[in-house]
Write a protein that holds these residues in place. Structure first.
Motif, PDB file in Angstrom:
ATOM      1  N   ARG A 193      -5.021   4.162   9.344  1.00 28.68           N
ATOM      2  CA  ARG A 193      -5.420   3.382   8.167  1.00 28.68           C
ATOM      3  C   ARG A 193      -6.864   2.911   8.284  1.00 28.68           C
ATOM      4  O   ARG A 193      -7.605   2.913   7.286  1.00 28.68           O
ATOM      5  CB  ARG A 193      -4.476   2.191   7.999  1.00 28.68           C
ATOM      6  N   ALA A 247      -7.013  -0.761  -4.598  1.00 29.59           N
ATOM      7  CA  ALA A 247      -7.466   0.540  -5.089  1.00 29.59           C
ATOM      8  C   ALA A 247      -6.289   1.438  -5.457  1.00 29.59           C
ATOM      9  O   ALA A 247      -6.405   2.294  -6.351  1.00 29.59           O
ATOM     10  CB  ALA A 247      -8.348   1.214  -4.039  1.00 29.59           C
ATOM     11  N   ALA A 248      -5.138   1.240  -4.790  1.00 30.05           N
ATOM     12  CA  ALA A 248      -3.944   2.040  -5.080  1.00 30.05           C
ATOM     13  C   ALA A 248      -3.164   1.509  -6.275  1.00 30.05           C
ATOM     14  O   ALA A 248      -2.166   2.120  -6.671  1.00 30.05           O
ATOM     15  CB  ALA A 248      -3.043   2.086  -3.848  1.00 30.05           C
ATOM     16  N   ARG A 296      -8.089  -4.266   0.187  1.00 31.76           N
ATOM     17  CA  ARG A 296      -8.934  -3.409  -0.646  1.00 31.76           C
ATOM     18  C   ARG A 296      -8.246  -2.073  -0.925  1.00 31.76           C
ATOM     19  O   ARG A 296      -8.278  -1.560  -2.050  1.00 31.76           O
ATOM     20  CB  ARG A 296     -10.286  -3.186   0.041  1.00 31.76           C
ATOM     21  N   ALA A 297      -7.627  -1.511   0.098  1.00 31.30           N
ATOM     22  CA  ALA A 297      -6.919  -0.246  -0.081  1.00 31.30           C
ATOM     23  C   ALA A 297      -5.743  -0.411  -1.037  1.00 31.30           C
ATOM     24  O   ALA A 297      -5.485   0.453  -1.896  1.00 31.30           O
ATOM     25  CB  ALA A 297      -6.438   0.283   1.267  1.00 31.30           C
ATOM     26  N   GLY A 342      -9.418  -5.256   4.649  1.00 35.18           N
ATOM     27  CA  GLY A 342      -9.458  -3.810   4.456  1.00 35.18           C
ATOM     28  C   GLY A 342      -8.164  -3.265   3.883  1.00 35.18           C
ATOM     29  O   GLY A 342      -8.172  -2.410   2.983  1.00 35.18           O
ATOM     30  N   LEU A 343      -7.033  -3.759   4.392  1.00 35.84           N
ATOM     31  CA  LEU A 343      -5.741  -3.354   3.820  1.00 35.84           C
ATOM     32  C   LEU A 343      -5.636  -3.780   2.366  1.00 35.84           C
ATOM     33  O   LEU A 343      -5.131  -3.036   1.519  1.00 35.84           O
ATOM     34  CB  LEU A 343      -4.595  -3.974   4.618  1.00 35.84           C
ATOM     35  N   LEU A 357       0.828  -1.201   0.000  1.00 35.86           N
ATOM     36  CA  LEU A 357       0.000   0.000   0.000  1.00 35.86           C
ATOM     37  C   LEU A 357       0.866   1.256   0.000  1.00 35.86           C
ATOM     38  O   LEU A 357       0.646   2.190  -0.788  1.00 35.86           O
ATOM     39  CB  LEU A 357      -0.926  -0.019   1.213  1.00 35.86           C
ATOM     40  N   ARG A 365      -8.844   6.156   7.541  1.00 37.48           N
ATOM     41  CA  ARG A 365      -8.669   6.694   6.188  1.00 37.48           C
ATOM     42  C   ARG A 365      -9.322   5.804   5.142  1.00 37.48           C
ATOM     43  O   ARG A 365      -9.938   6.298   4.185  1.00 37.48           O
ATOM     44  CB  ARG A 365      -7.182   6.849   5.892  1.00 37.48           C
ATOM     45  N   HIS A 366      -9.194   4.493   5.304  1.00 37.22           N
ATOM     46  CA  HIS A 366      -9.704   3.564   4.302  1.00 37.22           C
ATOM     47  C   HIS A 366     -11.052   2.965   4.701  1.00 37.22           C
ATOM     48  O   HIS A 366     -11.524   2.037   4.035  1.00 37.22           O
ATOM     49  CB  HIS A 366      -8.678   2.461   4.048  1.00 37.22           C
ATOM     50  N   ILE A 368     -12.019   0.984   7.069  1.00 35.73           N
ATOM     51  CA  ILE A 368     -11.929  -0.459   7.260  1.00 35.73           C
ATOM     52  C   ILE A 368     -12.838  -0.860   8.427  1.00 35.73           C
ATOM     53  O   ILE A 368     -12.644  -0.428   9.564  1.00 35.73           O
ATOM     54  CB  ILE A 368     -10.476  -0.888   7.546  1.00 35.73           C
ATOM     55  N   GLU A 418       1.126   3.830  -3.292  1.00 36.55           N
ATOM     56  CA  GLU A 418       0.733   5.229  -3.131  1.00 36.55           C
ATOM     57  C   GLU A 418       1.876   6.175  -3.485  1.00 36.55           C
ATOM     58  O   GLU A 418       1.640   7.342  -3.821  1.00 36.55           O
ATOM     59  CB  GLU A 418       0.245   5.476  -1.708  1.00 36.55           C
TER      60      GLU A 418
END
Length: 426
Positions: free
Chosen positions: A112, A198-199, A194-195, A191-192, A46, A115-116, A118, A50
């Motif tokens: 995190r 997405a990145a 998915r983030a 959740g991590l 992640l 922000r995301h 989760i 980013e």
């Protein structure tokens, strides 16, 4: 419905999973190739994505399949060893820096989650509880040391203060840490992931790495693919078999086990732990427990140093749980599961480089929910050219477990038997 690919657990039964990610095939080019889709690998991926890196992550099973999806869910500031061990290993100044970074790691976890967005049932608060007067004295000394030398405030609760929050007479008091807490481990891993997706991170599941080829551009080989990259991150921890022998010799896989009761109902659950904190005693073979979102008691406390599952695990877990909460004599344990954590000989984190372009993090020693995320960030910073923090971790000395591949497990079993006997007698 297809059977879950995850080992049966309350976590797997209650999580919100991701669609399967396709296995790796063919020749793949990346800036960074990462082995292992647990917290460390996902966090590094992640951070790097980013920052604009092309990241490919290879996972032998499924996202969060190992310790990241099976652990006790307790997120605690610090590391698997105490700060006095760090002071002996690296000196007071570096020990202070390492501890302060662990506090940043806890905040990183919280950030995190927020922000995301989760959804992992984060709850504040963790209590360390003594059973014997010796343990009470040691805990109070530790609390004072952390306050005076590390500026880390924690509250001492006497027995009556603890009893107001925890419906158990087993403990003599508690050190309460409001900055630590607990979460749903597998949902946090999802959740991590998915983030990371997405990145722009590419994740390949069902892609076990068979070989690391070192060189100016390193290669991770699988049965059906080879991933060439400028940098490689090894985040397999206890599951890193045959890829880097020099790492494997410095950790041991230890089986750890958790049970989940049948649902207790909201009021009965709340009567057990009124402030919804996580709790762990300070025995070497410790018990730890917390409540779930559907009002179960999640109770861990049986470790295996031989890599063999303990016999009659459900019965053993039930007895340990009822020793803490006799009022649950009528409550059954519905789920029992386990997995491996990776311990280092000194219980300190083992993070660094194998080659100038091959990075690793392991040795979380049962204390990895928060520090794995920090490890991923520290490695990502080093790849980006900011290596001060990784260099500080790399200065922690680590020795291989004695006995070699054949004898190190029985030697560890014998040593742990002594510590368990000390818990009982001293």
């Amino acid at each position: 419905m297809a059977a879950s690919p995850y080992p049966p657990s309350w976590y797997a039964a209650s999580a919100s999973p991701l669609p399967e990610q396709a296995p790796a095939r063919g020749d793949i080019q990346a800036d960074v190739a990462i082995l292992g889709a647990g917290y460390t690998g996902l966090s590094a991926a992640l951070e790097l994505a980013e920052a604009g890196f092309k990241v490919v992550l290879l996972e032998a099973e499924r996202i969060g399949w190992g310790a990241s999806g099976r652990n006790g869910g307790q997120a605690i500031v610090g590391y698997g060893c105490e700060v006095d061990t760090l002071e002996q290993l690296v000196g007071r100044d570096d020990a202070r820096r390492l501890f302060d970074w662990s506090r940043e790691g806890m905040q990183l976890l919280r950030d995190r989650i927020q922000r995301h967005a989760i959804e992992c049932d984060w709850r504040d608060g963790h209590a360390s509880v003594p059973i014997k007067p010796r343990q009470e004295r040691q805990l109070r000394q530790w609390q004072a040391h952390m306050q005076q030398q590390y500026d880390y405030p924690m509250a001492w609760w006497d027995r009556d203060q603890l009893r107001a929050q925890l419906a158990s007479d087993r403990y003599l008091g508690a050190v309460f840490d409001p900055q630590s807490g607990h979460l749903h481990p597998l949902d946090y891993a999802f959740g991590l992931a998915r983030a990371a997706l997405a990145a722009g991170v590419v994740i390949h599941e069902h892609s076990p790495v068979t070989r690391l080829q070192r060189g100016a551009r390193a290669v991770l080989h699988t049965a059906q693919a080879q991933v060439k990259a400028d940098y490689v991150v090894l985040a397999g921890n206890a599951w890193l078999h045959g890829i880097a022998p020099e790492l494997e010799s410095r950790i041991m896989p230890v089986g750890t086990y958790i049970g989940a009761t049948t649902p207790l109902g909201e009021q009965r659950a709340r009567d057990l732990i009124r402030n919804d904190m996580a709790v762990a005693d300070v025995n070497w073979a410790l018990d730890y427990f917390r409540l779930s979102r559907d009002h179960r008691l999640l109770f861990g406390g049986r470790a295996s140093y031989s890599t063999l599952p303990p016999p009659n695990l459900r019965g053993t877990m039930s007895r340990r749980m009822r020793r803490v909460f006799p009022q649950l004599a009528d409550v059954a344990i519905e789920y029992v599961w386990g997995g491996y954590v990776d311990i280092s000989l000194n219980r300190a984190p083992h993070w660094g480089r194998l080659e100038p372009n091959v990075y690793f993090a392991q040795g979380f020693s049962g204390h990895g929910v928060a520090s794995t995320g920090l490890a991923g960030q520290v490695i990502a910073q080093a790849i980006r050219g900011q290596a001060e923090r990784l260099d500080a971790y790399a200065r922690i000395p680590h020795r291989p477990f004695p006995g070699g591949r054949l004898l190190r497990t029985p030697m560890l079993v014998a040593a742990m038997a002594w510590y368990k006997l000390r818990d009982v007698l001293w």
